[in-house]
Design a protein around this motif. Structure first.
Motif, PDB file in Angstrom:
ATOM      1  N   TRP A 163       0.830  -1.209   0.000  1.00 23.58           N
ATOM      2  CA  TRP A 163       0.000   0.000   0.000  1.00 23.58           C
ATOM      3  C   TRP A 163       0.861   1.255   0.000  1.00 23.58           C
ATOM      4  CZ3 TRP A 163      -5.038   1.308  -0.545  1.00 23.58           C
ATOM      5  CH2 TRP A 163      -5.411   2.603  -0.165  1.00 23.58           C
ATOM      6  N   GLN A 164       1.903   1.255   0.788  1.00 26.17           N
ATOM      7  CA  GLN A 164       2.727   2.451   0.919  1.00 26.17           C
ATOM      8  C   GLN A 164       3.594   2.692  -0.316  1.00 26.17           C
ATOM      9  OE1 GLN A 164       2.589   4.694   3.332  1.00 26.17           O
ATOM     10  NE2 GLN A 164       1.029   3.537   4.452  1.00 26.17           N
ATOM     11  N   ASN A 165       4.210   1.640  -0.854  1.00 28.07           N
ATOM     12  CA  ASN A 165       5.198   1.824  -1.912  1.00 28.07           C
ATOM     13  C   ASN A 165       4.632   1.698  -3.322  1.00 28.07           C
ATOM     14  OD1 ASN A 165       7.171   2.075   0.107  1.00 28.07           O
ATOM     15  ND2 ASN A 165       7.556  -0.127   0.137  1.00 28.07           N
ATOM     16  N   LEU A 166       3.731   0.728  -3.538  1.00 25.22           N
ATOM     17  CA  LEU A 166       3.188   0.522  -4.882  1.00 25.22           C
ATOM     18  C   LEU A 166       1.927   1.343  -5.137  1.00 25.22           C
ATOM     19  CD1 LEU A 166       3.593  -3.335  -5.445  1.00 25.22           C
ATOM     20  CD2 LEU A 166       5.068  -1.469  -6.224  1.00 25.22           C
ATOM     21  N   MET A 167       1.179   1.631  -4.076  1.00 24.92           N
ATOM     22  CA  MET A 167      -0.111   2.280  -4.259  1.00 24.92           C
ATOM     23  C   MET A 167      -0.139   3.709  -3.740  1.00 24.92           C
ATOM     24  SD  MET A 167      -2.370  -1.092  -3.252  1.00 24.92           S
ATOM     25  CE  MET A 167      -3.940  -0.408  -3.775  1.00 24.92           C
ATOM     26  N   GLY A 168       0.992   4.192  -3.281  1.00 21.10           N
ATOM     27  CA  GLY A 168       1.101   5.609  -2.940  1.00 21.10           C
ATOM     28  C   GLY A 168       0.682   5.989  -1.541  1.00 21.10           C
ATOM     29  N   GLY A 169       0.258   5.022  -0.717  1.00 30.45           N
ATOM     30  CA  GLY A 169      -0.149   5.348   0.645  1.00 30.45           C
ATOM     31  C   GLY A 169      -1.433   6.168   0.674  1.00 30.45           C
ATOM     32  N   GLY A 170      -1.615   6.934   1.740  1.00 31.80           N
ATOM     33  CA  GLY A 170      -2.809   7.751   1.865  1.00 31.80           C
ATOM     34  C   GLY A 170      -3.963   6.983   2.474  1.00 31.80           C
ATOM     35  N   THR A 171      -5.146   7.603   2.420  1.00 28.43           N
ATOM     36  CA  THR A 171      -6.330   7.017   3.054  1.00 28.43           C
ATOM     37  C   THR A 171      -7.281   6.371   2.053  1.00 28.43           C
ATOM     38  OG1 THR A 171      -7.472   9.155   2.936  1.00 28.43           O
ATOM     39  CG2 THR A 171      -6.228   8.668   4.961  1.00 28.43           C
ATOM     40  N   SER A 172      -7.021   6.518   0.764  1.00 31.36           N
ATOM     41  CA  SER A 172      -7.873   5.890  -0.251  1.00 31.36           C
ATOM     42  C   SER A 172      -7.076   5.705  -1.534  1.00 31.36           C
ATOM     43  CB  SER A 172      -9.130   6.722  -0.529  1.00 31.36           C
ATOM     44  OG  SER A 172      -8.786   7.963  -1.129  1.00 31.36           O
ATOM     45  N   TYR A 173      -7.600   4.849  -2.412  1.00 32.40           N
ATOM     46  CA  TYR A 173      -6.940   4.544  -3.680  1.00 32.40           C
ATOM     47  C   TYR A 173      -7.966   4.699  -4.791  1.00 32.40           C
ATOM     48  CZ  TYR A 173      -4.015   1.954  -7.026  1.00 32.40           C
ATOM     49  OH  TYR A 173      -3.255   1.583  -8.104  1.00 32.40           O
ATOM     50  N   SER A 174      -7.736   5.623  -5.702  1.00 28.54           N
ATOM     51  CA  SER A 174      -8.696   5.917  -6.757  1.00 28.54           C
ATOM     52  C   SER A 174      -8.647   4.866  -7.859  1.00 28.54           C
ATOM     53  CB  SER A 174      -8.420   7.297  -7.363  1.00 28.54           C
ATOM     54  OG  SER A 174      -9.273   7.548  -8.459  1.00 28.54           O
TER      55      SER A 174
END
Length: 292
Positions: A163-174
């Motif tokens: 989640w942190q490295n491949l998906m950019g972290g944060g509170t949601s994934y667009s």
């Protein structure tokens, strides 16, 4: 036996298919089509729906438009069309339950060509390009890390390195702009038909499918299903009502697959883990029929 509550819901949907074709000249025509459709979830899908036993699933709906042209020139027949389809609430089995997906837009191009090379050989080619994307929607991370992930979520946990490295972290994934799983952007088929004698033909066929994302990978981060080529051949013959087809599929015995499911355990330890359904290697078939 399990007792479920009564389900009584009234809803309305519309389905139609309207088309118009106009001849520009004796050899050329253009056509346009507009349609709407829907699919109501069946009882099995409702029982295993988002909240198991709740029956809560929306009807899947779609609307599309297609524009194309047909050309006939001597030994050539050619059909080309472009299309756009909007799908809402598409039903998919995901994370052990049936769910409604976020809105999807599919835009594409279809080409079909038939060409008579000479008296003994014909060429048939079909090509499809499709761009299938989510137009909206977000995924939220679960709680915990690689060994304590909340698997009820549809994506990775907030403390996982994925989640942190491949998906950019944060509170949601667009999901907006993400590719729809199991859709090959490019596929084509090339067939050469050779006339051996008046009622006997030998066919050679090349099939290609582009790489695509795995089922259960709306995030578009898992390794893709590889693209592949396969070659098929068959001999067709007809004599006095006797029909014979002898063929070899996957002539060069290629190892390939076109369906795989990413692990439902969305944690670091299961990244890249998949269930793969391999397709047949070289296989031989024989069809024999007689018309009385």
């Amino acid at each position: 036996a399990t007792s479920y509550p009564y389900y009584n819901v009234t809803d309305e949907n519309t389905a139609y298919n309207l088309g118009l074709e106009k001849k520009i000249n004796p050899l050329t025509s253009i056509f346009v089509k507009h349609s709407k459709g829907f699919r109501t979830p069946n009882i099995d899908e409702r029982i295993q729906s988002t909240n198991s036993g709740s029956f809560v699933l929306k009807d899947q709906t779609s609307e599309d438009i297609e524009l194309g042209m047909r050309l006939e020139r001597n030994k050539t027949n050619f059909v080309a069309s472009i299309f756009s389809m909007d799908t809402k609430n598409e039903i998919q089995y995901n994370q052990s339950v049936n769910t409604n997906l976020d809105p999807i837009e599919r835009n594409g191009l279809d080409l079909d060509l038939s060409y008579q090379i000479n008296d003994k050989n014909n060429l048939r080619v079909s090509l499809s390009f499709i761009d299938a994307k989510f137009t909206s929607g977000t995924l939220t991370p679960g709680e915990g890390g690689a060994s304590t992930c909340d698997y009820s979520n549809t994506t990775y946990c907030s403390n996982s390195s994925t989640w942190q490295n491949l998906m950019g972290g944060g509170t949601s994934y667009s999901l907006s702009g993400k590719s729809v799983p199991l859709v090959s952007p490019i596929s084509y088929n090339i067939l050469i038909e050779n006339k051996i004698r008046e009622s006997s033909f030998l066919d050679f066929e090349l099939e290609y499918a582009d790489e695509k994302y795995l089922s259960n990978d709306q995030e578009n981060i898992e390794p893709k299903i590889p693209d592949y080529y396969i070659v098929n051949t068959k001999l067709r013959s007809n004599y006095n009502g006797l029909n014979l087809i002898f063929g070899i599929n996957n002539l060069f015995d290629k190892s390939y697959y076109n369906f795989a499911v990413a692990s439902t355990f969305h944690d670091d330890n299961h990244y890249g883990t998949r269930a793969v359904y391999p397709l047949a290697g070289r296989n031989i078939f024989l069809d024999l029929g007689y018309t009385f």
